[in-house]
Design a protein around this motif. Structure first.
Motif, short mmCIF file in Angstrom:
data_model
loop_
_atom_site.label_atom_id
_atom_site.label_comp_id
_atom_site.label_asym_id
_atom_site.label_seq_id
_atom_site.Cartn_x
_atom_site.Cartn_y
_atom_site.Cartn_z
N PRO A 56 0.81 -1.23 0.00
CA PRO A 56 0.00 0.00 0.00
C PRO A 56 0.84 1.28 0.00
O PRO A 56 0.43 2.28 -0.58
N VAL A 57 2.00 1.24 0.63
CA VAL A 57 2.88 2.42 0.62
C VAL A 57 3.28 2.75 -0.81
O VAL A 57 3.19 3.91 -1.24
N VAL A 58 3.68 1.75 -1.57
CA VAL A 58 4.10 1.98 -2.96
C VAL A 58 2.93 2.46 -3.80
O VAL A 58 3.03 3.44 -4.55
N LEU A 112 10.75 13.69 -18.25
CA LEU A 112 9.78 13.62 -17.17
C LEU A 112 10.16 12.53 -16.17
O LEU A 112 10.09 12.74 -14.95
N VAL A 113 10.56 11.38 -16.66
CA VAL A 113 10.93 10.27 -15.76
C VAL A 113 12.16 10.63 -14.95
O VAL A 113 12.19 10.42 -13.73
N VAL A 114 13.18 11.20 -15.59
CA VAL A 114 14.40 11.56 -14.87
C VAL A 114 14.13 12.68 -13.87
O VAL A 114 14.64 12.66 -12.74
N ALA A 115 13.31 13.66 -14.25
CA ALA A 115 13.04 14.80 -13.38
C ALA A 115 12.33 14.40 -12.10
O ALA A 115 12.42 15.11 -11.09
N ARG A 116 11.64 13.28 -12.10
CA ARG A 116 10.96 12.81 -10.91
C ARG A 116 11.94 12.56 -9.76
O ARG A 116 11.56 12.63 -8.60
N TYR A 117 13.21 12.34 -10.10
CA TYR A 117 14.23 12.07 -9.08
C TYR A 117 15.06 13.30 -8.73
O TYR A 117 15.98 13.22 -7.94
N VAL A 118 14.74 14.45 -9.34
CA VAL A 118 15.47 15.68 -9.09
C VAL A 118 14.60 16.61 -8.26
O VAL A 118 13.53 17.01 -8.72
N VAL A 145 4.81 5.96 -15.37
CA VAL A 145 6.10 5.26 -15.26
C VAL A 145 6.97 5.95 -14.20
O VAL A 145 7.59 5.29 -13.34
N ALA A 146 7.01 7.27 -14.25
CA ALA A 146 7.84 8.02 -13.30
C ALA A 146 7.34 7.83 -11.87
O ALA A 146 8.13 7.62 -10.94
N ALA A 147 6.02 7.89 -11.67
CA ALA A 147 5.46 7.80 -10.32
C ALA A 147 5.69 6.42 -9.72
O ALA A 147 6.07 6.29 -8.55
N VAL A 148 5.44 5.38 -10.49
CA VAL A 148 5.59 4.01 -9.98
C VAL A 148 7.06 3.72 -9.68
O VAL A 148 7.39 3.16 -8.62
N SER A 149 7.95 4.10 -10.59
CA SER A 149 9.37 3.82 -10.36
C SER A 149 9.88 4.61 -9.15
O SER A 149 10.67 4.09 -8.35
#
Length: 226
Positions: A56-58, A112-118, A145-149
């Protein structure tokens, strides 16, 4: 410190924690001062002992991040769209928006995917994608994809710390946050190195045209709109 950890224990193991986690992850998508990543890592640490549960956390962290990214996108679509339409051809703002639109069209999903970690980068990118009219269907796909990863990454980092320091959650949180900072630093170092390499590869502009090339006409005055 024992009193603080008691408060954290009570908060993280509360049934309301799931709702708070979802809300914080969503708000962080368009108001990037909320520590959603730290909360996900902390939840992962405590999930190693069974409460809260990891799945549930994920799911809730990913759902909140997905929602927050779309709020930011829609804000950019509404407010930024007017700026784009109001930018006069020939001005720097018009050229900047044109560059952003081309860049997003070519590599928007990866950005977008990379920016999720910045930290802070995710909001800037989602706002820009909305402002330049990036297609919503494609945005939603890459935002998912970005949110789940991102949710998996944060929760598993915390889980690793929780397993390593099962009897000392504070150390587990410290390990999880340390790993997250290390990954963020590595990403930033790679981005910096790529920018440096790109600048070196571009080289200085030639001062004289080569054989068969025309010399550019000299500018007499400022261009319209500058």
């Amino acid at each position: 410190m024992d009193g603080l950890m008691g408060v954290v224990d009570t908060a993280v193991t509360s049934p309301w924690f799931y709702l708070v986690l979802f809300a914080v992850a969503a708000i962080d998508g368009f108001f990037p001062v909320v520590p959603s990543e730290s909360m996900v890592i902390t939840a992962g640490v405590y999930a190693a002992s069974g409460q809260p549960e990891l799945a549930p956390v994920v799911v809730l962290a990913a759902a909140g991040a997905f929602l927050g990214d779309h709020v930011s996108y829609l804000v950019g679509r509404r407010a930024g769209g007017r700026l784009v339409r109001g930018a006069r051809p020939g001005t720097r703002r018009h050229a900047a928006f044109g560059w952003a639109r081309r860049t997003m069209a070519e590599r928007g999903g990866m950005i977008l995917v990379v920016a999720r970690y910045v930290p802070g980068g995710r909001t800037a990118v989602t706002l820009t994608m909305g402002a330049v009219g990036y297609r919503l269907r494609s945005f939603s796909l890459f935002a998912a994809v970005a949110a789940v990863s991102w949710a998996l990454y944060g929760a598993l980092l915390g889980y690793v710390g929780g397993v390593a320091f099962e009897d000392d959650p504070l150390k587990g949180v410290a390990v999880g946050l340390g790993l997250a900072l290390g990954v963020t630093g590595a990403v930033e170092a790679v981005r910096f190195a790529r920018r440096r390499r790109g600048a070196v590869d571009a080289g200085p502009e030639r001062s004289e045209p080569g054989l068969g090339e025309r010399r550019p006409a000299a500018r007499v005055g400022p261009m319209p709109g500058e």
